[in-house]
Design an enzyme around this catalytic site. Sequence first.
Site, PDB file in Angstrom:
ATOM      1  N   SER B 230       0.854  -1.185   0.000  1.00 30.27           N
ATOM      2  CA  SER B 230       0.000   0.000   0.000  1.00 30.27           C
ATOM      3  C   SER B 230       0.895   1.241   0.000  1.00 30.27           C
ATOM      4  O   SER B 230       1.832   1.297  -0.805  1.00 30.27           O
ATOM      5  CB  SER B 230      -0.929  -0.038   1.214  1.00 30.27           C
ATOM      6  OG  SER B 230      -1.897   0.981   1.144  1.00 30.27           O
ATOM      7  N   ASP B 469      -8.715  -5.631  -5.737  1.00 35.59           N
ATOM      8  CA  ASP B 469      -8.369  -4.347  -5.099  1.00 35.59           C
ATOM      9  C   ASP B 469      -9.005  -3.195  -5.893  1.00 35.59           C
ATOM     10  O   ASP B 469      -8.742  -3.052  -7.080  1.00 35.59           O
ATOM     11  CB  ASP B 469      -6.836  -4.210  -5.077  1.00 35.59           C
ATOM     12  CG  ASP B 469      -6.346  -3.026  -4.241  1.00 35.59           C
ATOM     13  OD1 ASP B 469      -7.131  -2.103  -3.961  1.00 35.59           O
ATOM     14  OD2 ASP B 469      -5.154  -3.040  -3.864  1.00 35.59           O
ATOM     15  N   HIS B 511      -7.845  -4.659  -1.309  1.00 34.96           N
ATOM     16  CA  HIS B 511      -6.607  -4.008  -0.923  1.00 34.96           C
ATOM     17  C   HIS B 511      -5.996  -4.619   0.337  1.00 34.96           C
ATOM     18  O   HIS B 511      -4.781  -4.689   0.470  1.00 34.96           O
ATOM     19  CB  HIS B 511      -6.865  -2.522  -0.730  1.00 34.96           C
ATOM     20  CG  HIS B 511      -5.621  -1.732  -0.492  1.00 34.96           C
ATOM     21  ND1 HIS B 511      -4.609  -1.663  -1.424  1.00 34.96           N
ATOM     22  CD2 HIS B 511      -5.200  -1.018   0.582  1.00 34.96           C
ATOM     23  CE1 HIS B 511      -3.619  -0.915  -0.948  1.00 34.96           C
ATOM     24  NE2 HIS B 511      -3.957  -0.519   0.265  1.00 34.96           N
TER      25      HIS B 511
END
Lengths: 530, 530
Positions: B230, B469, B511
Amino acid sequence: MRSRGLASSLRHASTAVSRAASPRTRPFSSNAPPPALREQAPGRNSAPSNPAIEFPCLDVLETRSATLQKQVFARSDESGPEPSYTVGATQIYHCREPLILDHGGRLQEFDIAYETWGQMNPDRSNVILLHTGLSASSHAHSTPDNPQPGWWEKFIGPGLALDTDKYFVICTNVIGGCYGSTGPSSIDPSDGKRYATRFPILTIQDMVRAQFRLLDHLGVSKLYASVGSSMGGMQSLAAGVEFPSRVGRIVSISACARSHPYSIAMRYVQRRAIVNDPNWNRGFYYGRVPPHVGMKLAREIATITYRSGPEWEQRFGRRRADPSQPPALCPDFLVETYLDHAGEKFCLTYDPNSLIYVSKAMDLFDLGAANQARTAARRAARLSGAALSSSSSSSDPICNLTLPDKPYEEQPESTLPSDPDAELLAPPPPSQLPQQQRQPQPQQPPADLVAGLAGLREHPVLVMGVASDILFPAWQQREVAEALRRAAAAAGVEPRVEHHELSEEQSLFGHDTFLLDVENVGGAVRRFLG
Amino acid sequence: MRSRGLASSLRHASTAVSRAASPRTRPFSSNAPPPALREQAPGRNSAPSNPAIEFPCLDVLETRSATLQKQVFARSDESGPEPSYTVGATQIYHCREPLILDHGGRLQEFDIAYETWGQMNPDRSNVILLHTGLSASSHAHSTPDNPQPGWWEKFIGPGLALDTDKYFVICTNVIGGCYGSTGPSSIDPSDGKRYATRFPILTIQDMVRAQFRLLDHLGVSKLYASVGSSMGGMQSLAAGVEFPSRVGRIVSISACARSHPYSIAMRYVQRRAIVNDPNWNRGFYYGRVPPHVGMKLAREIATITYRSGPEWEQRFGRRRADPSQPPALCPDFLVETYLDHAGEKFCLTYDPNSLIYVSKAMDLFDLGAANQARTAARRAARLSGAALSSSSSSSDPICNLTLPDKPYEEQPESTLPSDPDAELLAPPPPSQLPQQQRQPQPQQPPADLVAGLAGLREHPVLVMGVASDILFPAWQQREVAEALRRAAAAAGVEPRVEHHELSEEQSLFGHDTFLLDVENVGGAVRRFLG
């Protein structure tokens, strides 16, 4: 002090420290002591390392609050009428009979604002009911009384998608809305005060039942077609399911037969943005400053869901509004200024309580057999116990004082529970399903939905979706189409559903495609209606 | 009055009208007059058509505000220290040399909170720097001083993804954060007051430069690997680009080389949720009630982006928290209660100003050559003009008082502009591109990005993405991998990038997969690090 000189030429305020602690009146007050009471003012020799960042976007909001506040006091002095939300002149149908709602509430009487285009033929067989998206008014097209272009201006007219040489098109503002139909900003006739959050929880089916009261009033026993996009596409399907014998053809664009969790989540955070605004005051803001700050944020969030990533990548990319300036915490990237603009345009033109109620109705939408059966049972229990003014005892009270050609024909409440197919096909509650069966299977719609749509198996239905739509993703329209096909197959009849999916090559505009794509969307609708 | 009896058994308040007009003190005050002043109280015989809807979820927020307010006054009386955000004991490195930031700000001195696992080998060649996501602390794994499980507990340890039998793992809290490193809640040494929004705009590269000061302090001249997911995956790439000779291998999971408009939009509305909260007070809320209401909403919005639709469809579907109750405008569907819970957990444990600054840094992230060149030019101009305490005149002042093995080696500011390849490959500004070239072409990364990543063409890089995601969609990782391949091809060297994309069959967790998938994510990392 070169660094301060540099910084002060940026979007920074060199006086920002004293500003933050200034006694300037803010519409955003709080009970906490101002910073000045808790922190010493900086001495002459103690400059901060960096200037405070400015927030011109918050100045705008505060100025608007102050201006609205002045208007509120001015109105109060004059005891004048409240301004109301409007997009122009409409016709109003006032129904004097109560509307009993799916979740236990009631409207003792109600208005429906509507507009029409084209001519009704003598046997009233050419009527198209056009349903709107969440926040749209009945003004789908310009009229003599309101020459402003409507939200589907290029789709309605001679030779267009809804051909006014052939059809008589009616568009209504939904109940729960704020553009002339009864909604939270309306006066509750029971006590003469605005409903606010005393307005009852609505469903899409409640909206449709109210629309059919208008059709009764107009003497329309059967629609040539029920047409809608987005929430209107939900209503379009719901009209067929509720009144199968009164709907000829169905067009449902960029909609679904049951809301899915991502769309519920995105609408939920929009509602939170509104209810978090102190001016919302639990819905009782009429006659006061409305929650325009929360409303603006709600619209910004909504706008994210209306357009897709691919379009933004092309339209905005990573470009900033003013690349010569340093980054700002107020709108800075083009996509941020776009969202800001969308919120600005909307925040005072639509009633925040309407957004709350109407978006909740979308969340609750589920044409599955189990939900229909539960609702029908709830309505039956309520109707059997309620002593209403209508002489009819077992069906919804009707508004037939205005001489329709045929009496009101609501679908009997008991159809679904007693339908053996529905019983057979209805699945166990989702919590009892094994994990893998709860997974979305666009090619295999749940049996509950196949059963719920069974009443439409012989209707010609046009279902359209757009691959770049993130709010009503294309699998939802595939699900509707496949459920209709299976319902037909189960009954041994020929499926009459037509399904189109616009690829990313055809449209990058995501959910909003239905407002824009005259060629692909309008063309398909025109051909389908014939 | 059966209908009222029914309704009062629901989640409705029969006393709600007087309640809405009650003089009860609310933390959410406004300048508008209370409704009682504008509307007559309902008479004994004028009951509303429906009861007002209750908002227990707002009661919770108001109670929390009142409790926090009491704590503020209690602290004020005792003149005690402010509570600070923490997740437990860490090591702290204090750097006394200024950090000059990419967008013109400076930190005169700063702290880095960090934790370590494993043993550094004698030649300090086995060091892995692990970067965090937006809101994570340095506590990636339990330590003797803090036995609580860390956010990557199952990925760090003997034989695990980051094998502590082989490697010395360092994780830091980013600058701008609130878990021990210098951020907006820290004291500005220049005037002894908290930075608040006097904190300067940060970039991901600024965070990385601060981390390399720590590496200097620890005497680590070159990392075995830079690893992150991330935002950490952005940092991981940025570390290689900024310090190519000091980074061996790179792991970038569920990240990107440049933020795209949808993710910017979703972070923007989170920041708006915070700044709309009156308690935010333009960032100056320290010592007062924090903007917990806006912070909660921000986290609810963020949570939508962290998990995908497919998982929610499976986990929540359309199930409601209590199907026996009528619909509520407070959390009602399971997905809403999930978001509410996520917001509740977070709203007092992370500094709202940190969320604003760190999320903005993510928006600004762009490893394209043009952005790197602009930044380098800005830094060079600023550094040449600033009279700083360091004796070095043309490079960033360094923090080498702590005896690193090698002097600090920041990538020369002038590399990119004078690099002929970069000049050649750098595209015109996006606004000058024809429409079709601005379209995202995942298989054809922009030349600007190929040029920007050229410094990593000989580094072994592991890039991972997850098909489900929605925040860092899989095309972004494909773009990174393809840009690295092209950069290698352009230089005539063998590409050393390894790209994995987890399908929806492998992970529905969107995610957040990097936090959960020990087998697919952890396994790939372990094999790549060797």
